[in-house]
Design a protein around this motif. Structure first.
Motif, mmCIF file in Angstrom:
data_model
loop_
_atom_site.group_PDB
_atom_site.id
_atom_site.type_symbol
_atom_site.label_atom_id
_atom_site.label_comp_id
_atom_site.label_asym_id
_atom_site.label_seq_id
_atom_site.Cartn_x
_atom_site.Cartn_y
_atom_site.Cartn_z
ATOM 1 N N HIS A 221 0.844 -1.188 0.000
ATOM 2 C CA HIS A 221 0.000 0.000 0.000
ATOM 3 C C HIS A 221 0.887 1.248 0.000
ATOM 4 C CE1 HIS A 221 -3.964 -1.832 0.537
ATOM 5 N NE2 HIS A 221 -3.312 -2.772 1.200
ATOM 6 N N VAL A 222 0.497 2.224 -0.785
ATOM 7 C CA VAL A 222 1.287 3.443 -0.967
ATOM 8 C C VAL A 222 0.398 4.656 -0.729
ATOM 9 C CG1 VAL A 222 2.668 4.793 -2.605
ATOM 10 C CG2 VAL A 222 2.771 2.284 -2.654
ATOM 11 N N LEU A 223 0.923 5.628 -0.007
ATOM 12 C CA LEU A 223 0.266 6.916 0.169
ATOM 13 C C LEU A 223 1.117 7.979 -0.508
ATOM 14 C CD1 LEU A 223 -1.819 8.862 1.497
ATOM 15 C CD2 LEU A 223 -0.264 8.986 3.456
ATOM 16 N N VAL A 224 0.515 8.744 -1.407
ATOM 17 C CA VAL A 224 1.192 9.870 -2.044
ATOM 18 C C VAL A 224 0.530 11.143 -1.523
ATOM 19 C CG1 VAL A 224 1.742 11.011 -4.215
ATOM 20 C CG2 VAL A 224 1.754 8.512 -4.087
ATOM 21 N N LEU A 225 1.315 11.952 -0.814
ATOM 22 C CA LEU A 225 0.804 13.179 -0.202
ATOM 23 C C LEU A 225 1.422 14.388 -0.878
ATOM 24 C CD1 LEU A 225 0.224 13.898 3.555
ATOM 25 C CD2 LEU A 225 1.431 15.571 2.141
ATOM 26 N N ALA A 226 0.578 15.286 -1.365
ATOM 27 C CA ALA A 226 1.033 16.522 -1.997
ATOM 28 C C ALA A 226 0.629 17.712 -1.138
ATOM 29 C CB ALA A 226 0.419 16.662 -3.391
ATOM 30 N N GLY A 227 1.380 18.790 -1.260
ATOM 31 C CA GLY A 227 1.014 20.045 -0.599
ATOM 32 C C GLY A 227 0.167 20.887 -1.532
ATOM 33 N N GLY A 228 -0.875 21.475 -1.006
ATOM 34 C CA GLY A 228 -1.806 22.228 -1.843
ATOM 35 C C GLY A 228 -1.188 23.408 -2.562
ATOM 36 N N VAL A 229 -0.112 24.001 -2.012
ATOM 37 C CA VAL A 229 0.532 25.136 -2.671
ATOM 38 C C VAL A 229 1.973 24.814 -3.054
ATOM 39 C CG1 VAL A 229 -0.955 26.848 -1.570
ATOM 40 C CG2 VAL A 229 1.181 26.206 -0.449
ATOM 41 N N ASP A 230 2.297 23.538 -3.105
ATOM 42 C CA ASP A 230 3.641 23.119 -3.517
ATOM 43 C C ASP A 230 3.689 23.029 -5.035
ATOM 44 O OD1 ASP A 230 6.251 22.251 -3.365
ATOM 45 O OD2 ASP A 230 5.746 20.188 -2.824
ATOM 46 N N GLY A 231 4.802 23.458 -5.610
ATOM 47 C CA GLY A 231 4.955 23.350 -7.058
ATOM 48 C C GLY A 231 5.888 22.250 -7.482
ATOM 49 N N GLY A 232 6.557 21.619 -6.533
ATOM 50 C CA GLY A 232 7.512 20.581 -6.889
ATOM 51 C C GLY A 232 7.511 19.444 -5.887
ATOM 52 N N PRO A 233 6.552 18.512 -5.995
ATOM 53 C CA PRO A 233 5.613 18.353 -7.103
ATOM 54 C C PRO A 233 4.315 19.102 -6.870
ATOM 55 C CG PRO A 233 5.359 16.502 -5.624
ATOM 56 C CD PRO A 233 6.442 17.377 -5.039
#
Length: 277
Positions: A221-233
């Motif tokens: 199982h994998v969780l990919v977490l992004a930041g709402g105002v991050d540009g990279g990624p």
């Protein structure tokens, strides 16, 4: 501070925070000492964090062969840590550039991965770098910030290759440019091995087609977490990376930049603790 040896004899160190089942943490930078991760906003209340100092950073020694700073060659160090811990399988959390190292490890040793969290991890290992357009789109979300007018032209020039790196645009990497973020950013130069960072993604480090093919068969199982105002990624790039994995969850932390545990520790810890029970 546990110390162990890599297969080539390089002295490696890791740092322990908290108690309980180990959660191995791979730092980003690339090649920044794991100290910048702290206790990941309090995640050590739920798991024992095992923060690896990559070779040549923090308390880990430099290698005899600088070529071993390359990301694919660092996979051997991650496996050495697993053996040192005596784990049949290990849960991994990787931040930023460490995400590519984690993906290469999972591709080579899929049977050794329990659960994997990729936190604001640009998927270089998949052949998908963040673009200048991604970063500028994210930056424009910050137009109401008092520092924006001065920071944006310098950021645009740097991304366009017409200007040098300027600390004035560091706020774009944080969801909240407060005293905590300023202190965190001020430590980066001292905590990073720049020579090693230059070699991390050197020619031959990545084979995107092979990595995507291998990860498409990963059962963990994998969780990919992004930041709402991050540009990279950007969230869209992080979502694309999540789609490579058969058993992936994708989530966006609202208002977070590249270091989401600093921007909203409670939100971050709640989400990660739910993924790593």
């Amino acid at each position: 501070m546990p110390v162990f040896s890599a297969p080539d004899g390089t002295r490696l160190a890791c740092h322990l925070h908290g108690e309980g089942e180990p959660l191995v943490i791979l730092p980003g930078g690339p090649m920044r000492a794991s100290a910048y991760l702290g206790n990941l906003g309090g995640l050590d209340a739920h798991r024992q964090l095992v923060l690896l100092d990559l070779r040549g950073t923090g308390e880990s020694g430099p290698p005899a062969d600088p070529g071993t700073y390359r990301c694919d060659r660092l996979v051997d160090d991650v496996e050495a840590l697993r053996l040192h811990l005596g784990l049949e399988r290990m849960d991994l959390l990787a931040h930023s550039a460490g995400g590519s190292l984690a993906m290469l490890y999972a591709a080579r040793y899929p049977e050794r991965v329990g659960r994997l969290a990729l936190v604001t991890a640009t998927p270089w290992a998949l052949g998908w770098p963040a673009t200048a357009g991604d970063r500028l789109t994210a930056a424009r979300l910050r137009t109401s910030e008092p520092w924006f007018a001065e920071a944006f032209p310098a950021f645009e020039a740097w991304l366009g290759g017409t200007g040098d790196f300027d600390p004035v645009f560091l706020p774009f990497f944080y969801g909240r440019w407060d005293d905590t973020a300023r202190a965190h950013a001020a430590r980066e130069e001292a905590e990073t091995n720049d020579d090693a960072a230059d070699l991390y993604g050197a020619e031959g480090a990545y084979d995107p087609d092979a990595t995507r093919s291998a990860l498409a068969r990963l059962t963990a199982h994998v969780l990919v977490l992004a930041g709402g105002v991050d540009g990279g990624p950007s969230p869209s790039l992080a979502r694309r990376a999540a789609e490579v994995f058969p058993a992936a969850e994708f989530t966006v932390q609202p208002g977070a930049g590249h270091y989401p545990w600093l921007d909203d520790p409670e939100w971050f810890v709640r989400r990660l603790a739910a993924f790593f029970p």
